[in-house]
Design an enzyme around this catalytic site. Structure first.
Site, short mmCIF file in Angstrom:
data_model
loop_
_atom_site.label_atom_id
_atom_site.label_comp_id
_atom_site.label_asym_id
_atom_site.label_seq_id
_atom_site.Cartn_x
_atom_site.Cartn_y
_atom_site.Cartn_z
N HIS A 183 6.98 6.28 25.00
CA HIS A 183 7.21 7.29 23.96
C HIS A 183 6.75 6.77 22.59
O HIS A 183 6.09 7.47 21.83
CB HIS A 183 8.70 7.64 23.86
CG HIS A 183 9.25 8.37 25.06
ND1 HIS A 183 8.78 9.59 25.46
CD2 HIS A 183 10.25 8.05 25.91
CE1 HIS A 183 9.47 10.00 26.53
NE2 HIS A 183 10.36 9.08 26.82
N HIS A 226 22.18 18.89 31.26
CA HIS A 226 21.08 19.71 30.75
C HIS A 226 21.38 21.21 30.79
O HIS A 226 20.74 21.99 30.09
CB HIS A 226 19.80 19.40 31.53
CG HIS A 226 19.37 17.98 31.38
ND1 HIS A 226 20.08 16.93 31.95
CD2 HIS A 226 18.34 17.40 30.69
CE1 HIS A 226 19.48 15.79 31.64
NE2 HIS A 226 18.44 16.05 30.88
N HIS A 284 22.87 5.35 25.83
CA HIS A 284 21.81 5.99 26.62
C HIS A 284 20.47 5.72 25.93
O HIS A 284 20.30 6.03 24.75
CB HIS A 284 22.09 7.50 26.71
CG HIS A 284 21.13 8.21 27.62
ND1 HIS A 284 21.23 8.14 28.99
CD2 HIS A 284 20.03 8.96 27.35
CE1 HIS A 284 20.25 8.84 29.53
NE2 HIS A 284 19.51 9.36 28.56
N ALA A 285 19.53 5.14 26.65
CA ALA A 285 18.26 4.71 26.05
C ALA A 285 17.48 5.89 25.50
O ALA A 285 17.35 6.92 26.15
CB ALA A 285 17.42 3.98 27.09
N HIS A 316 9.39 2.10 29.74
CA HIS A 316 9.37 3.56 29.66
C HIS A 316 9.53 4.04 28.21
O HIS A 316 8.77 4.89 27.73
CB HIS A 316 10.48 4.16 30.53
CG HIS A 316 10.67 5.63 30.33
ND1 HIS A 316 9.94 6.57 31.05
CD2 HIS A 316 11.45 6.34 29.48
CE1 HIS A 316 10.29 7.78 30.64
NE2 HIS A 316 11.21 7.68 29.69
N GLU A 317 10.52 3.49 27.51
CA GLU A 317 10.78 3.93 26.13
C GLU A 317 9.60 3.61 25.21
O GLU A 317 9.27 4.38 24.31
CB GLU A 317 12.08 3.29 25.59
CG GLU A 317 13.35 3.72 26.32
CD GLU A 317 13.58 5.22 26.36
OE1 GLU A 317 13.10 5.94 25.46
OE2 GLU A 317 14.24 5.70 27.30
N GLU A 353 7.11 12.04 29.08
CA GLU A 353 7.96 11.27 30.01
C GLU A 353 7.13 10.42 30.97
O GLU A 353 7.62 9.45 31.53
CB GLU A 353 8.86 12.22 30.82
CG GLU A 353 9.89 12.98 30.00
CD GLU A 353 10.91 12.06 29.32
OE1 GLU A 353 11.22 10.99 29.87
OE2 GLU A 353 11.37 12.42 28.22
N TYR A 386 10.62 16.83 33.70
CA TYR A 386 10.86 15.61 34.48
C TYR A 386 10.17 15.68 35.83
O TYR A 386 9.68 14.68 36.35
CB TYR A 386 12.36 15.36 34.64
CG TYR A 386 13.09 15.26 33.31
CD1 TYR A 386 12.88 14.18 32.46
CD2 TYR A 386 13.96 16.26 32.89
CE1 TYR A 386 13.52 14.09 31.22
CE2 TYR A 386 14.62 16.18 31.66
CZ TYR A 386 14.39 15.10 30.83
OH TYR A 386 15.03 15.03 29.62
#
Length: 538
Positions: free
Chosen positions: A312, A437, A278-279, A308-309, A336, A447
């Site tokens: 961060h 979650h 999971h990234a 996306h990563e 996010e 999110y």
């Protein structure tokens, strides 16, 4: 002021406030660990096609749910099989709420939900109203999407999907019906028009890396040698794809990633062990040791995920000079949203610029197709992103009593998403617990906020870049002015209230769904025409 802000952030650091009583603290930790372990070990055991007993993990069950070719019954069975795994933690969750609330009360909050809603530089009541206001701005587009998708599915599954009312959740291509992009082939407005085959170009580059590695090998390779060459080619491909993403950020004037990032990140599935793929992005020491962990495959979706990563990662690097308590997003939706703002700029024209596609179609049908594909992800997620925490807030406050956990869950899902379970549910079930979650006690509203903010950030960037065409065609690649303003916001971390950070980049102190509606204007206009005369709502 800084000290006061630090103390407040310290109080809000945990989503699981522990009571001062040592026995209750220990019980809370044990229940939390048990619920998470139950989720991780969840398996659906049933009689397989061969007549033998087979036990499937969530990833394997999802392949059935996500597959439009699977029969409605097979998908319903898979849905029920996974949701069954959450039943054992129903009583645990009920017990979990009590010490968590006690811990929150000791810190001056009414309950744990109020503590969660206090992390947004406004009162918990104002924040609840704020999420409702944002939802009301984008709800008209969701309603039109729901109407269109229901009509399309009704044609294909007249016995399962009604012409009006709720859509059965197991037919939407996702275990939780949280995104519907897997059913895009079934509801595609103009089949085959304007498909961008970025994945093929990435796969071709990976194959070229393999040939190059093979050409450098001396002698006749053994099967073991070939496996190692394949692994090296995968590593080459993963680095090359990460460099494409890094290039976008450096084109905005941001620094190149540190050497340690390339040495310490895990970008490829190791040959000698299993890892959770999971990234995720990591700031290991809060001083520049940044890494991502992701088993990168050469396809378009993974290319977006890397962008996306790295959002961060660049946020971490920008605020690394701040005191540790301020080293986080302006609020939890900001972190996010950054990388996704960049992915919105990966337009067909940009993909052509970086050599991943040859032609860009200006065809209006191609625009509607690409907007539909994106909306089935971004727009469809919004009601789900909002209701997960809404259920928990009501549970923590006692508005949803333990004997109504499941009914309260489905009432929210009907109200916001317009979906129904595939079969009758009762209070032996604990369907909320089938989403990580909930047992993992991870807040979820971030999110929802991130989906709204990324379009607001994107429009601000496009305005700064002087873009004048339709919003969805804008790419701000290479614009240093945008990069400078973006970095100024990132450098603030959580040191100031989030409206200050938002204003630094967008000029506005208020979150807004208007940019999202502007982006999808072509799709909304098309849907309004398609849905004319059809029953809307549920």
């Amino acid at each position: 002021a800084k000290t006061g802000r630090s103390i407040k952030l310290l109080k809000l650091l945990t989503s699981m406030p522990a009571p001062s009583d040592a026995g209750k603290r220990e019980e809370l930790a044990k229940i939390a660990a048990k619920m998470e372990a139950n989720y991780g070990a969840g398996k659906w055991c049933h009689e397989g096609a061969t007549g033998n007993q087979e036990c499937l993990s969530l990833q394997q069950i999802e392949k059935i749910i996500d597959d439009p070719e699977a029969s409605p019954q097979a998908r319903a069975d898979a849905w029920a099989g996974w949701h069954e795994t959450a039943r054992p933690i129903r009583k645990d969750y009920q017990r979990f709420v009590e010490p968590a609330n006690e811990g929150a009360r000791e810190q001056g909050f009414a309950d744990a939900g109020e503590l969660w809603r206090s992390g947004y530089d406004m009162s918990p009541t104002e924040f609840e109203a704020e999420t409702e206001r944002l939802w009301s701005q984008v709800e008209p587009l969701y309603d039109q999407l729901h109407c269109y998708v229901r009509a399309e599915l009704h044609e294909q599954y007249p016995d399962e999907v009604p012409a009006d009312g709720l859509i059965p959740s197991h037919l939407l291509g996702n275990m939780w019906a949280q995104q519907w992009s897997n059913i895009y082939p079934e509801v595609q407005p103009y089949p085959g028009v304007g498909d961008l085959d970025v994945s093929s170009a990435l796969q071709k580059r990976r194959n070229e890396a393999y040939k190059k590695r093979l050409g450098e090998f001396n002698g006749q390779p053994t099967p073991e040698d070939l496996a190692e060459i394949g692994h090296q080619a995968d590593a080459d491909s993963s680095v090359a794809m990460t460099k494409i993403a890094e290039d976008f950020y450096t084109s905005l004037g941001m620094p190149e990633l540190p050497e340690s990032f390339w040495k310490k990140s895990l970008l490829t599935q190791p040959r000698d062990r299993d890892v959770v793929c999971h990234a995720s992005a990591w700031d290991v020491d809060m001083e520049g040791d940044v890494r991502i962990k992701m088993c990168i495959e050469p396809d378009e979706e993974q290319l977006y995920t890397i962008h996306h990563e790295l959002g961060h990662i660049y946020y971490y690097l920008a605020y690394n000079d701040l005191p540790p308590l301020f080293q986080t997003g302006a609020h939890d939706g900001f972190h996010e949203a950054i990388g996704d703002t960049i992915t919105l700029s990966l337009t067909p024209q940009h993909m052509k610029t970086i050599g991943l596609i040859d032609e860009v179609s200006e065809d209006e049908h191609a625009v509607i197709n690409s907007q539909m594909k994106l909306a089935l992800d971004k727009i469809v997620f919004l009601p789900w992103g909002k209701l997960v925490d809404q259920w928990r807030w009501k549970v923590f406050s006692g508005e949803i009593a333990p004997e109504d956990y499941n009914r309260g869950w489905w009432e929210l899902r009907e109200r916001y998403q317009g979906v129904a379970p595939p079969m009758a549910r009762n209070e032996q079930d604990f369907d909320p617990g089938a989403k990580y979650h909930i047992p993992g006690n991870t807040p979820y509203t971030r999110y929802f906020l991130a989906r709204i903010l990324q379009f607001q950030f994107y429009k601000a960037a496009c305005d700064q870049a002087g873009w004048e065409g339709p919003l969805h065609r804008c790419s701000f690649y290479g614009n240093k002015e945008v990069g400078e303003k973006l970095n100024a916001m990132l450098e603030m971390g959580a040191s100031k209230p989030w409206p200050d950070a938002l204003e630094a980049f967008t000029g506005s102190r208020e979150m807004s769904g208007k940019a999202m509606m502007e982006y999808f204007a072509p799709l909304k206009e098309w849907l309004d025409k398609q849905n004319a005369g059809k029953p809307s709502g549920w």
